[in-house]
Scaffold this motif. Structure first.
Motif, short mmCIF file in Angstrom:
data_model
loop_
_atom_site.label_atom_id
_atom_site.label_comp_id
_atom_site.label_asym_id
_atom_site.label_seq_id
_atom_site.Cartn_x
_atom_site.Cartn_y
_atom_site.Cartn_z
N CYS A 75 0.84 -1.19 0.00
CA CYS A 75 0.00 0.00 0.00
C CYS A 75 0.88 1.25 0.00
CB CYS A 75 -0.91 0.01 1.23
SG CYS A 75 -1.84 -1.51 1.48
N VAL A 76 0.59 2.17 -0.90
CA VAL A 76 1.41 3.37 -1.04
C VAL A 76 0.51 4.60 -1.18
CG1 VAL A 76 3.32 2.14 -2.14
CG2 VAL A 76 1.53 3.14 -3.56
N THR A 77 1.08 5.76 -0.90
CA THR A 77 0.37 7.02 -1.16
C THR A 77 0.70 7.57 -2.54
OG1 THR A 77 2.14 8.25 -0.07
CG2 THR A 77 0.25 7.64 1.27
N GLN A 78 1.87 7.20 -3.07
CA GLN A 78 2.27 7.61 -4.41
C GLN A 78 2.89 6.42 -5.12
OE1 GLN A 78 4.71 11.15 -4.57
NE2 GLN A 78 3.73 12.04 -2.77
N ALA A 79 2.65 6.32 -6.42
CA ALA A 79 3.16 5.20 -7.21
C ALA A 79 4.62 5.45 -7.58
CB ALA A 79 2.31 4.99 -8.45
N ASP A 80 5.49 5.43 -6.57
CA ASP A 80 6.89 5.75 -6.83
C ASP A 80 7.85 4.63 -6.42
OD1 ASP A 80 6.52 5.94 -4.13
OD2 ASP A 80 7.47 7.90 -3.89
N LEU A 81 7.30 3.42 -6.19
CA LEU A 81 8.20 2.31 -5.88
C LEU A 81 8.92 1.85 -7.14
CD1 LEU A 81 6.16 0.04 -3.45
CD2 LEU A 81 8.27 1.28 -2.94
N PHE A 82 10.19 1.45 -6.98
CA PHE A 82 11.01 1.00 -8.11
C PHE A 82 10.94 -0.52 -8.15
CE2 PHE A 82 15.34 0.26 -10.05
CZ PHE A 82 14.99 0.73 -11.31
N ALA A 83 10.06 -1.04 -9.00
CA ALA A 83 9.81 -2.48 -9.05
C ALA A 83 11.06 -3.31 -9.33
CB ALA A 83 8.71 -2.78 -10.08
N PRO A 84 11.96 -2.87 -10.25
CA PRO A 84 13.18 -3.67 -10.46
C PRO A 84 14.03 -3.80 -9.20
CG PRO A 84 12.84 -2.18 -12.30
CD PRO A 84 11.84 -1.80 -11.26
N VAL A 126 -1.64 -1.09 -4.08
CA VAL A 126 -2.81 -0.27 -3.79
C VAL A 126 -2.33 1.15 -3.56
CG1 VAL A 126 -4.68 0.20 -2.16
CG2 VAL A 126 -4.14 -2.15 -2.78
N GLU A 127 -2.80 2.09 -4.35
CA GLU A 127 -2.41 3.49 -4.19
C GLU A 127 -3.54 4.24 -3.51
OE1 GLU A 127 -1.02 7.38 -6.82
OE2 GLU A 127 -1.28 5.43 -7.79
N ALA A 128 -3.25 4.79 -2.33
CA ALA A 128 -4.22 5.57 -1.58
C ALA A 128 -3.74 7.02 -1.49
CB ALA A 128 -4.42 4.99 -0.19
N GLY A 129 -4.62 7.91 -1.10
CA GLY A 129 -4.28 9.32 -1.16
C GLY A 129 -3.48 9.85 0.01
N ASP A 130 -3.59 9.20 1.17
CA ASP A 130 -2.91 9.72 2.35
C ASP A 130 -2.64 8.58 3.33
OD1 ASP A 130 -5.39 9.21 3.62
OD2 ASP A 130 -6.07 11.22 3.15
N LEU A 162 -3.28 3.20 5.88
CA LEU A 162 -3.41 2.38 7.08
C LEU A 162 -4.70 1.58 7.06
CD1 LEU A 162 -2.07 4.88 9.76
CD2 LEU A 162 -0.94 2.80 8.95
N ALA A 163 -5.77 2.17 6.53
CA ALA A 163 -7.05 1.45 6.42
C ALA A 163 -6.91 0.28 5.45
CB ALA A 163 -8.15 2.40 5.97
N CYS A 164 -6.23 0.50 4.34
CA CYS A 164 -6.01 -0.59 3.37
C CYS A 164 -5.13 -1.68 3.96
CB CYS A 164 -5.37 -0.03 2.10
SG CYS A 164 -6.43 1.06 1.13
N MET A 165 -4.11 -1.26 4.71
CA MET A 165 -3.23 -2.25 5.34
C MET A 165 -4.00 -3.11 6.33
SD MET A 165 0.29 -1.65 7.51
CE MET A 165 1.39 -3.06 7.81
N GLU A 166 -4.85 -2.48 7.13
CA GLU A 166 -5.63 -3.24 8.12
C GLU A 166 -6.56 -4.23 7.43
OE1 GLU A 166 -8.73 -2.52 11.84
OE2 GLU A 166 -7.56 -0.84 11.05
N GLU A 167 -7.23 -3.79 6.35
CA GLU A 167 -8.11 -4.70 5.62
C GLU A 167 -7.33 -5.87 5.04
OE1 GLU A 167 -11.47 -4.85 5.17
OE2 GLU A 167 -11.50 -3.34 6.75
N GLY A 168 -6.13 -5.57 4.51
CA GLY A 168 -5.31 -6.64 3.96
C GLY A 168 -4.87 -7.63 5.01
#
Length: 246
Positions: free
Chosen positions: A85-94, A109-113, A118-124
């Motif tokens: 779960c991230v707030t911005q799609a800036d992870l370097f997949a390689p 999962v990209e969330a806004g804040d 944290l809500a997405c993480m808890e659900e996961g």
């Protein structure tokens, strides 16, 4: 020394404290790092599964460093899909793949804040069908961390709160207490020089700042390889155990 008599009041108090800290529920086993100097500092000889852990970058990598690859190496060695779960799609997949976590195993999962992350993480974590859940968060309160830890304990899914800050000044929050079982700080070190021109395997200073029922530790290791495993630097890999841990 004679054994202490059983004290029901003390036992009840310990159970109450464990429940408050989110330690209720059955033990889920551990994930060894395969580095004896590190594993013996952790209860059970490895990273506790089905719990919440906290990882941050240190030094010049406090904003964006090796912490993501360290978390990826842990997730790579757990079976199943990984929710990130991230707030911005800036992870370097390689970079994650170099640490053993291929793109076919990651659900982003990209969330806004931070609140949404944290809500997405808890659900996961509550879902129970994932190998691990990683979330990039700048701030992590005691209340939020307890909820995540309880969710992880309930489902048996391992959670990693990856503390990523957009500005160096925000890193002060890492010193606040949380309910995480372990707290890590990963700093980048210069690679060992090679006998021929080329790129050497990255090296990290790994600080185990806190481990419940364990011991803290600072150790220099080679970064995660393609299987997610850490390693001793080549200069010390062949030395006796006494010399390595000195």
């Amino acid at each position: 020394m004679p054994a202490r008599p059983f004290n029901p009041a003390l036992a009840a108090l310990r159970e109450q404290i464990a429940a408050m800290e989110g330690d209720g529920g059955p033990a889920r086993g551990v994930l060894p790092f395969g580095v004896p100097d590190l594993d013996r500092r952790l209860p059970g000889g490895g990273l506790a599964l089905g719990c919440l852990h906290e990882v941050a970058g240190g030094g010049n990598g406090a904003v964006d460093g090796a912490a993501s690859c360290f978390a990826a190496g842990i997730a790579a060695r757990l079976p199943g899909q990984v929710l990130w779960c991230v707030t911005q799609a800036d992870l370097f997949a390689p970079g994650l793949e170099q640490a053993g976590l291929g793109p076919d195993r990651v659900i982003y999962v990209e969330a806004g804040d931070d609140v949404s992350v944290l809500a997405c993480m808890e659900e996961g974590l509550r879902h129970g069908g994932l190998g691990a859940v990683v979330a990039d968060v700048a701030r992590l309160s005691m209340t939020a961390s307890r909820r995540l830890h309880l969710a992880a304990k309930g489902s048996g899914t391992t959670g990693i709160a990856l503390r990523r800050w957009r500005r160096q000044q925000e890193a002060y929050d890492f010193g606040q207490p949380t309910a995480a079982m372990t707290r890590w700080r990963i700093s980048v070190l210069p690679s060992a020089p090679l006998p021929v021109p080329g790129l050497g395997r990255a090296r990290w200073l790994i600080e185990l700042i806190r481990a419940r029922a364990g011991e803290s530790l600072d150790i220099e290791l080679e970064a995660c390889d393609g299987t997610g495993h850490l390693g001793h630097p080549a200069a010390v890999a062949g030395r006796p155990a006494q010399a390595v841990s000195a």
